[in-house]
Design an enzyme around this catalytic site. Structure first.
Site, PDB file in Angstrom:
ATOM      1  N   SER A   1       1.461  -1.111  -0.095  1.00 50.30           N
ATOM      2  CA  SER A   1       0.124   0.295  -0.024  1.00 50.30           C
ATOM      3  C   SER A   1       0.627   1.315   0.344  1.00 50.30           C
ATOM      4  O   SER A   1       1.842   1.352  -0.752  1.00 50.30           O
ATOM      5  CB  SER A   1      -0.831   0.302   1.056  1.00 50.30           C
ATOM      6  OG  SER A   1      -2.256   0.912   1.159  1.00 50.30           O
TER       7      SER A   1
ATOM      8  N   GLU B   1      -9.345  -3.917  -7.040  1.00 49.25           N
ATOM      9  CA  GLU B   1      -8.858  -2.338  -5.962  1.00 49.25           C
ATOM     10  C   GLU B   1      -8.905  -1.322  -6.737  1.00 49.25           C
ATOM     11  O   GLU B   1      -8.457  -1.490  -8.253  1.00 49.25           O
ATOM     12  CB  GLU B   1      -6.998  -2.943  -6.153  1.00 49.25           C
ATOM     13  CG  GLU B   1      -6.592  -3.697  -5.127  1.00 49.25           C
ATOM     14  CD  GLU B   1      -5.357  -3.370  -4.670  1.00 49.25           C
ATOM     15  OE1 GLU B   1      -5.041  -3.089  -4.185  1.00 49.25           O
ATOM     16  OE2 GLU B   1      -4.542  -5.011  -4.809  1.00 49.25           O
TER      17      GLU B   1
ATOM     18  N   HIS C   1      -7.325  -5.480  -1.653  1.00 47.09           N
ATOM     19  CA  HIS C   1      -6.212  -4.662  -1.169  1.00 47.09           C
ATOM     20  C   HIS C   1      -5.207  -5.816  -0.544  1.00 47.09           C
ATOM     21  O   HIS C   1      -5.841  -5.802   0.500  1.00 47.09           O
ATOM     22  CB  HIS C   1      -6.415  -3.416  -0.450  1.00 47.09           C
ATOM     23  CG  HIS C   1      -5.602  -2.586  -0.726  1.00 47.09           C
ATOM     24  ND1 HIS C   1      -4.744  -1.983  -1.569  1.00 47.09           N
ATOM     25  CD2 HIS C   1      -5.408  -1.398   0.350  1.00 47.09           C
ATOM     26  CE1 HIS C   1      -3.723  -1.342  -1.104  1.00 47.09           C
ATOM     27  NE2 HIS C   1      -4.404  -0.903   0.108  1.00 47.09           N
TER      28      HIS C   1
END
Length: 310
Positions: free
Chosen positions: A153, A247, A277
């Site tokens: 991320s 995502e 994610h």
């Protein structure tokens, strides 16, 4: 359809993130430190450590870290892991399961960097902390040919930014890097931000915009240190980018892979159908998580032992 145990873990993750979401939207008076601590505790319970690894506190150039050491270590093998959380939440203890699997499979020591976070420490502090930790590893004699970087991320974006900053500072680059579900473009201008908003149970564009505002603190989202899709990425190490097809970050992860490829960086892109994610945290629960992590480990092994290729 996810297996029942994976669905239960996903529900647990969503529940754990509830107080974080309220805090990000300004709907909670709770202290950020307490909110983060509770979130990390719950994720550590959902995705616990594996056997055969030990965890200890460490410091790299004054930056805190969690040192993950497997029972068997190949001399010199080191990884830096950069956790996610939108530069705002998350913590290293939430990644004992994932970093432990990395450490055990690669027979490497893993340093998960405990960088400072926004809003108390906004841009560029988290990035500067990670870079300081990397510089310390290099300066204390770590062989870059045995050094790996991975992150997810926001940490996936920092994987690229860290290599850029090392390159610009004249420091040796790692053997290879793996970016998991990278938050590569804080403008969220990719098509998936529209057509996949609502598919990923963990990230919405509205939530990401709130995180970005908290992190940037007035800086432009197009700043190359915040959004590596806008950065000069020439000369970086071989990089694997893994992203889930559900995502909202999908398009910008693909854009990052294309940008790096066009800049002559050896780049591998994996898009995993129906994945959400940072599904890698579900290793041991979800087959696709185990498979993706095996691919990442194989990518590193090939970079560390190029004679094995072919």
């Amino acid at each position: 359809m996810l297996p029942d145990n994976a669905q239960a873990a996903l529900r647990g993750w969503i529940k754990a993130a509830g107080p974080v979401v309220k805090k990000v939207y300004g709907q909670s008076d709770a202290d950020w430190k307490a909110v983060r601590a509770d979130y990390v505790k719950q994720l550590d319970e959902l995705f616990p450590a594996v056997e055969g690894v030990a965890f200890a506190d460490a410091s790299l150039g004054g930056i805190g870290a969690m040192l993950v050491t497997p029972e068997e270590v190949i001399e010199g093998r080191v990884m830096i892991y950069i956790h996610g959380g939108g530069y705002v939440h998350g913590g290293v203890e939430a990644y004992r399961g994932l970093t432990g699997r990395y450490a055990r499979a690669l027979k490497a020591k893993v340093y998960a960097v405990d960088y400072r976070q926004a809003p108390e420490f906004p841009f560029p502090t988290p990035i500067d902390d990670v870079f300081q930790a990397y510089r310390a590893l290099i300066e204390q004699g770590t062989n870059p040919r045995s050094l790996m970087i991975s992150g997810d991320s926001a940490g996936g974006a920092m994987v690229v930014t860290l290599m850029r900053k090392a390159r610009d500072a004249g420091l040796a680059l790692p053997a290879a890097a793996v970016a998991i579900s990278p938050w590569a473009n804080l403008t969220h201008s990719g098509a998936s931000a529209t057509v996949r908003d609502g598919l990923d149970p963990l990230c919405s564009v509205a939530f990401l915009n709130q995180l970005a505002r908290s992190f940037l603190a007035g800086e432009l989202p197009t700043h190359p240190d915040a959004s590596p899709v806008f950065a000069d990425v020439q000369g970086l190490s071989p990089t694997l980018i893994q992203v889930g097809e559900n995502e909202v970050m999908l398009s910008d992860a693909i854009r990052l892979a294309s940008h790096m490829s066009e800049s002559r960086v050896r780049t591998t892109l994996e898009v995993w159908p129906e994945m959400f994610h940072v599904w890698h945290l579900f290793a041991g629960i979800l087959p696709e998580a185990d498979q993706a992590l095996r691919n990442a480990i194989r990518f590193f092994e090939d970079a560390l032992n190029p004679a094995n290729i072919g």
